[in-house]
Design a protein around this motif. Structure first.
Motif, PDB file in Angstrom:
ATOM      1  N   ARG A 358       0.829  -1.215   0.000  1.00  0.00           N
ATOM      2  CA  ARG A 358       0.000   0.000   0.000  1.00  0.00           C
ATOM      3  C   ARG A 358       0.864   1.266   0.000  1.00  0.00           C
ATOM      4  N   ALA A 359       2.098   1.145   0.476  1.00  0.00           N
ATOM      5  CA  ALA A 359       2.983   2.315   0.529  1.00  0.00           C
ATOM      6  C   ALA A 359       3.571   2.654  -0.832  1.00  0.00           C
ATOM      7  N   GLY A 479      -6.886  11.370   7.990  1.00  0.00           N
ATOM      8  CA  GLY A 479      -7.870  12.109   8.772  1.00  0.00           C
ATOM      9  C   GLY A 479      -8.377  13.394   8.152  1.00  0.00           C
ATOM     10  N   ASP A 480      -8.266  13.549   6.831  1.00  0.00           N
ATOM     11  CA  ASP A 480      -8.725  14.800   6.214  1.00  0.00           C
ATOM     12  C   ASP A 480     -10.150  14.716   5.687  1.00  0.00           C
ATOM     13  N   GLY A 481     -10.777  13.551   5.823  1.00  0.00           N
ATOM     14  CA  GLY A 481     -12.155  13.391   5.378  1.00  0.00           C
ATOM     15  C   GLY A 481     -12.321  13.250   3.884  1.00  0.00           C
ATOM     16  N   ILE A 482     -11.223  13.198   3.132  1.00  0.00           N
ATOM     17  CA  ILE A 482     -11.247  13.081   1.678  1.00  0.00           C
ATOM     18  C   ILE A 482     -10.627  11.737   1.279  1.00  0.00           C
ATOM     19  N   VAL A 483     -11.259  11.053   0.332  1.00  0.00           N
ATOM     20  CA  VAL A 483     -10.748   9.756  -0.124  1.00  0.00           C
ATOM     21  C   VAL A 483      -9.522   9.978  -1.004  1.00  0.00           C
ATOM     22  N   GLN A 484      -8.387   9.429  -0.571  1.00  0.00           N
ATOM     23  CA  GLN A 484      -7.179   9.418  -1.393  1.00  0.00           C
ATOM     24  C   GLN A 484      -7.090   8.057  -2.092  1.00  0.00           C
ATOM     25  N   LEU A 485      -6.393   8.030  -3.193  1.00  0.00           N
ATOM     26  CA  LEU A 485      -6.232   6.763  -3.905  1.00  0.00           C
ATOM     27  C   LEU A 485      -5.551   5.725  -3.028  1.00  0.00           C
ATOM     28  N   ALA A 486      -4.567   6.133  -2.261  1.00  0.00           N
ATOM     29  CA  ALA A 486      -3.830   5.204  -1.401  1.00  0.00           C
ATOM     30  C   ALA A 486      -4.696   4.654  -0.275  1.00  0.00           C
ATOM     31  N   GLU A 487      -5.815   5.316   0.009  1.00  0.00           N
ATOM     32  CA  GLU A 487      -6.702   4.856   1.085  1.00  0.00           C
ATOM     33  C   GLU A 487      -7.734   3.846   0.589  1.00  0.00           C
ATOM     34  N   PHE A 488      -7.741   3.592  -0.698  1.00  0.00           N
ATOM     35  CA  PHE A 488      -8.717   2.684  -1.294  1.00  0.00           C
ATOM     36  C   PHE A 488      -8.002   1.432  -1.798  1.00  0.00           C
TER      37      PHE A 488
END
Length: 688
Positions: A358-359, A479-488
């Motif tokens: 994931r990194a 924790g920014d409330g926005i979906v990042q690609l790396a978070e999916f």
């Protein structure tokens, strides 16, 4: 009916079949439209899922009941009267397995250019089938692949074949069993998602459909069921892909839209690669990976300290009368804690590797063989070519595909049938890369950058299918409330099934795609199970144990063996042994290494003999299996122990040459084959 009908009879039979399947296609369209109207009227999604699943399963069961037979020729080879076009459709359905329908587009989504190796290898393999093997098997006119090898290497068509037949049967069973486990796993995945039942229960529901077709009617029932299944899977694959094509490129032809959308995807990838929030998330995954690496390095003390900490947290939660949810979480943390130091090492290494993956930033989709260094790029190119090689030669040796060469009325029809097979396969295979790009672009532009408070419902649906190993996960890492690609993260086996929901299509299309995926898995599983049971009943029981068995007894034995093998395969699939593509790739390497050398040399080289065939099959299989065990972590090997950096799933790149070399050398060093064996080569290669 005669196995070689006159042209007039053949034409009449073809027209009758055409009417049947045109009527069936029209009825299916009406069924689809009716469900779409019911959805608009408020029918619950779960009911739509049930209707799709059970209506299609019932259809396959009805065909199985209608086509039931105890005739040996009908049961083993569908009476040798399947017209070329329909045999092409049936073979395409047999071929477009769960790996192709469900996993291949997902593999391309995750791997980019590297995923094209599967499409090139599988398609190229059918060229080898058409040129090197299928017509000659039909000329031989028996029932199974071991039949051909036993006759060619075992002393004439009437011989039992001895060790050659036994080895060919063993290879057929091992290869087909490995492959069928992947199909039944896919059945469980689809059934659990669209009916809400447990994964293991879904496996056995799908198994019931498989057994009704193959158990009652053998190849006769499977053939006509597979034609029906191909129609469903083709429609199911094309509709959502065409929808996404219109949505993102204003063009209903996915292959054209694919080319115009790829530059836009490349630009979006470059934009995300420079986003500092993406770098922040990946840095957090790297920190977590380092934490697991440190815990592994500190074993056994880290395991003891972790267990003590979990016990203390549970005691503290109970002591302060914490909420029931908090207490349950502490209990779960303690009960799921590794039971031993070895368990902790395996778990923490797995989590370290997952976080490291994931990194890493995603690779550009259209870039061939990306690598941080020229050496890494070379290694990826070599593995790409190795996978293509294994899939091509494995395709040309798969028993359940080669069996279909026996079902046509003539050698000419077999050749034409392979052409139709390639045509029907390419209708899907040329669409798969387009679907991967279209779905990827949709996710990169619609999901990435959206608020966590407004996540689409399909994410929660798929996240809950398998809670132990989530198929989709989204977490707000920074924790920014926005979906990042790396978070999916999405599993390769989910993308196609989730595509209608990703694209915003009505749920009825999701049910259609599930029915298509089920058709792909069931059609291949039917053929594989029949290949196994026929090898056991015909090649072992009839040819080696009881040659005087009646035809009724032979078919009965085949049915009982099919039942037993199906339940064993279902149990193996319920253990979730690996991802679908990995299982399938292993089956292809084993098939190519064990069977391809003896099949091709048996057709084209008179000098190949009994001893050469035996040693060649053993050597090819042993080299392939040894490399898998040596280099595959899943099988207990070490990923650092590879030869020339070749992945374990491409082990056939060593097994196929080893088998060919052994057959040639041993045949030249031992006595010539009998005149009957050499004469058989002349017979099967003579013009029809």
């Amino acid at each position: 009916m005669s196995t070689n009908p006159t042209p007039g009879v053949k034409h009449g039979y073809f027209k009758k079949l055409s009417r049947y399947y045109l009527s069936y296609t029209g009825a299916f369209a009406v069924f689809l439209a009716a469900l779409a109207l019911l959805e608009q009227e408020g029918m619950p999604r779960l009911w739509i899922g049930y209707l799709f699943m059970f209506a299609t399963i019932a259809l396959y069961a009805i065909i199985g009941v209608i086509c039931r037979t105890s005739n040996v020729t009908e049961y083993y080879v569908a009476g040798r009267r399947v017209p070329a076009m329909f045999n092409g459709m049936a073979t395409a359905a047999d071929w477009i397995s769960a790996a192709s329908f469900i996993s291949l587009a997902g593999g391309l989504y995750l791997q980019g250019f590297d995923g094209l190796a599967f499409i090139m290898g599988w398609t190229g393999g059918f060229v080898l089938v058409a040129l090197l093997i299928a017509p000659y098997l039909r000329k031989f006119a028996q029932y199974t692949v071991p039949d051909f090898l036993a006759a060619r290497y075992g002393g004439g068509a009437g011989g039992r074949g001895g060790p050659v037949r036994a080895l060919a049967v063993s290879a057929t069973i091992l290869v087909s069993f490995t492959y069928v486990v992947a199909q039944i796993y896919a059945v469980g995945l689809i059934a659990s998602r669209f009916t809400g039942v447990d994964f293991s229960v879904g496996i056995f529901l799908g198994l019931a459909s498989i057994l009704v077709c193959s158990f009652l009617g053998g190849m006769r029932a499977i053939t006509w069921t597979q034609v029906a299944q191909y129609i469903i899977l083709l429609v199911a694959f094309l509709i959502p892909t065409m929808w996404l094509s219109v949505k993102h490129a204003d063009n209903p032809i996915p292959q054209v839209a694919y080319g115009s959308l790829l530059p836009k995807l490349t630009a979006r990838e470059a934009e995300l690669a420079k986003d500092p929030r993406e770098a922040q998330v990946r840095a957090e995954f790297l920190r977590r990976a380092d934490g697991y690496a440190a815990r592994v390095a500190a074993l056994p003390e880290s395991w003891e300290a972790g267990k003590l900490d979990a016990q203390r947290q549970l005691a503290a939660a109970r002591a302060r009368n914490a909420s029931l949810t908090e207490v349950r979480q502490a209990e779960r943390a303690l009960t799921t804690y590794p039971n031993s130091v070895d368990d902790a090492r395996a778990l923490w290494l797995e989590r370290r590797d997952a976080n490291l993956a994931r990194a890493r930033p995603p690779e550009p989709h259209a870039q061939p063989f990306p690598g941080a260094t020229p050496e890494e790029s070379d290694a990826r190119r070599n593995n790409f070519l190795a996978v293509v090689f294994c899939l091509m030669f494995g395709t040309a040796a798969l028993p359940h595909i080669l069996m279909r060469a026996y079902t046509t009325p003539s050698v000419h029809e077999t050749r034409v049938s392979v052409f139709w097979t390639l045509f029907f396969i390419l209708l899907v295979y040329l669409t798969i890369p387009a679907l991967a790009v279209l779905a990827k672009y949709d996710i990169y532009t619609s999901l990435v950058g959206s608020d966590f408070s407004s996540l689409p419902t399909w994410i929660s649906y798929w996240a809950n299918v398998d809670k132990a190993n989530p198929l989709i996960s989204v977490a707000d890492i920074n924790g920014d409330g926005i979906v990042q690609l790396a978070e999916f993260a999405i599993d390769a086996d989910v993308l196609v099934l989730a595509t209608p929901e990703i694209g915003g299509l009505p749920y009825v299309i999701s049910g259609l795609v599930a029915a298509g995926g089920l058709a792909a898995a069931l059609s291949t599983a039917d053929g594989l199970l029949l290949a196994i049971s026929n090898a056991l009943s015909h090649d072992v029981y009839y040819k080696m144990v009881e040659p005087g068995a009646s035809t009724q007894k032979r078919v009965t034995i085949s049915k009982l063996l099919l039942l037993a093998v199906a339940f064993i395969a279902a149990y193996a699939a319920s253990q979730k042994p690996a991802d679908i593509l990995s299982l399938v790739a292993a089956a292809f390497s084993l098939a190519g290494s064990t069977l391809f050398p003896v099949l091709v040399l048996g057709v084209f080289w008179k000098r190949a003999n009994h001893i050469g065939a035996i040693t060649g099959m053993i050597t090819g299989f042993a080299v392939c299996l040894y490399y898998m065990l040596r280099a595959s972590p899943v099988l207990g090997g070490n990923a650092l122990e590879t030869w020339f950096g070749i992945l374990p799933m491409a082990a056939g790149v060593f097994g196929v040459p080893a088998g060919l070399f052994t057959v040639v050398v041993v045949s030249l060093l031992t006595p010539r084959p009998s005149r009957a064996s050499a004469g058989m080569v002349d017979y099967i290669r003579a013009p029809e």
